[in-house]
Motif scaffolding. Sequence first.
Motif, PDB file in Angstrom:
ATOM      1  N   THR A 182      -0.637  -1.740  -4.967  1.00 50.36           N
ATOM      2  CA  THR A 182       0.160  -2.270  -6.067  1.00 50.36           C
ATOM      3  C   THR A 182      -0.118  -3.766  -6.218  1.00 50.36           C
ATOM      4  N   ILE A 183      -0.533  -4.162  -7.428  1.00 50.28           N
ATOM      5  CA  ILE A 183      -0.843  -5.557  -7.717  1.00 50.28           C
ATOM      6  C   ILE A 183       0.069  -6.019  -8.842  1.00 50.28           C
ATOM      7  N   GLU A 184       0.761  -7.124  -8.627  1.00 53.26           N
ATOM      8  CA  GLU A 184       1.686  -7.679  -9.613  1.00 53.26           C
ATOM      9  C   GLU A 184       1.128  -8.966 -10.178  1.00 53.26           C
ATOM     10  N   GLY A 185       1.184  -9.103 -11.506  1.00 51.01           N
ATOM     11  CA  GLY A 185       0.703 -10.305 -12.159  1.00 51.01           C
ATOM     12  C   GLY A 185       1.577 -11.508 -11.855  1.00 51.01           C
ATOM     13  N   LEU A 236       0.833  -1.192   0.000  1.00 47.84           N
ATOM     14  CA  LEU A 236       0.000   0.000   0.000  1.00 47.84           C
ATOM     15  C   LEU A 236       0.870   1.246   0.000  1.00 47.84           C
ATOM     16  N   GLN A 237       0.585   2.137  -0.932  1.00 51.08           N
ATOM     17  CA  GLN A 237       1.303   3.406  -1.026  1.00 51.08           C
ATOM     18  C   GLN A 237       0.271   4.523  -0.936  1.00 51.08           C
ATOM     19  N   GLY A 238       0.067   5.010   0.283  1.00 46.41           N
ATOM     20  CA  GLY A 238      -0.942   6.031   0.465  1.00 46.41           C
ATOM     21  C   GLY A 238      -2.324   5.444   0.264  1.00 46.41           C
ATOM     22  N   GLN A 239      -3.051   5.950  -0.745  1.00 49.43           N
ATOM     23  CA  GLN A 239      -4.386   5.468  -1.068  1.00 49.43           C
ATOM     24  C   GLN A 239      -4.374   4.579  -2.315  1.00 49.43           C
ATOM     25  N   THR A 260      -1.404  -0.218 -10.502  1.00 54.25           N
ATOM     26  CA  THR A 260      -1.700   0.546  -9.296  1.00 54.25           C
ATOM     27  C   THR A 260      -3.193   0.812  -9.245  1.00 54.25           C
ATOM     28  N   VAL A 261      -3.818   0.390  -8.151  1.00 61.08           N
ATOM     29  CA  VAL A 261      -5.266   0.475  -8.018  1.00 61.08           C
ATOM     30  C   VAL A 261      -5.604   1.434  -6.891  1.00 61.08           C
ATOM     31  N   PRO A 262      -6.464   2.439  -7.131  1.00 63.96           N
ATOM     32  CA  PRO A 262      -6.881   3.328  -6.040  1.00 63.96           C
ATOM     33  C   PRO A 262      -7.810   2.602  -5.084  1.00 63.96           C
ATOM     34  N   VAL A 263      -7.582   2.805  -3.798  1.00 62.43           N
ATOM     35  CA  VAL A 263      -8.405   2.158  -2.778  1.00 62.43           C
ATOM     36  C   VAL A 263      -8.962   3.188  -1.814  1.00 62.43           C
TER      37      VAL A 263
END
Length: 334
Positions: A224-227, A218-221, A258-261
């Motif tokens: 990070t998802i890696e295939g 998690l980087q802030g909001q 990178t996915v916003p959460v």
Amino acid sequence: MIRVDRIWRVIAVLLGMVILAGLFLFFGPGMTLMIVLSGSMAPLMLPGDAIVVAPADPDRLEIGDVVVFQYPGEDERMVITHRIVGIDTDTGLYSTRGDANNAPDRFFTSKDDIIGRPVFLIPFVGFASEMKKQIILLMVILPSLMLALLETRRLARGSHSSRLLSRESPVPKGQIFSIQYPRLFLLLSVVLAIFLLLIMPSLSGIQTYSPTAGSPDLQGQHLTIEGRGLIPELYLVCTPGEQGTPAYGVVQPGETVTVPVAGTDPDFTVARAPYILPAFWFVGLAGVNPYLPVLSLAVLPGALLTLALHPLWAKEKFVKSRRKRRLVERVLEN
């Protein structure tokens, strides 16, 4: 030992039940079958997919729901399937956007324009959309349904008449199979192991993240998802308390997205699965349980493949003696 004709009768009954369920689904009250023509909702819906649209109460729609509506001010034949991203409480108008679009639609949708919500998706059926529904109904569905009903009627006959018929015509040669259980278990283990290896990278990637605990991904909001693995994967950020467009998509092997959460619960889970299932099915299953898509891929395809390879574990038996054939017939009846 198994009678071959009984196997086919059971299959016919199951096929009839599936056809009846399909008829109820597609031709039930208010149900509509539509074809996806554009990629504005990709990867949830792809061009050529067929969606089953059920009526929906506009007053119960919420932000994040996918709806089917008529394009405002245009011909009734122009229908759009987009996601609700905003609701004006004063006017009751909906703001919509396609998942693959970068900006919301330039128009607003009223309650009168809502047709319904997609409840099921059938991949690639739309490529045969040139065929008329009447032709499919008359040439495919109705004959299959009639055959299934005839087989069901035969199964419903009394046991007394079936025994009389069996005495007059004993078990023919080659009508019996015996299951070789060691081969069956070995084949089932190998097939399940192959599919388990296929879903193992995605299964190990299903994790629960806690922003308060300072997760390294998690980087802030943003997350990070890696295939992983050898084939593309579907991912979905499962946030039960969140409204709006769900964070889902496709990640390629070795690729990082990178996915916003923002706006998620303190703890949330990321569901993953190989991109074999349609994204519509994946999102629905992952919404029930994050592990359900990968478990479905691990068990169902392997079981179906094992049944398809039944010549490897079902050995045909020939009963030559007429006395033995009658004895086997009685055993099978009881």
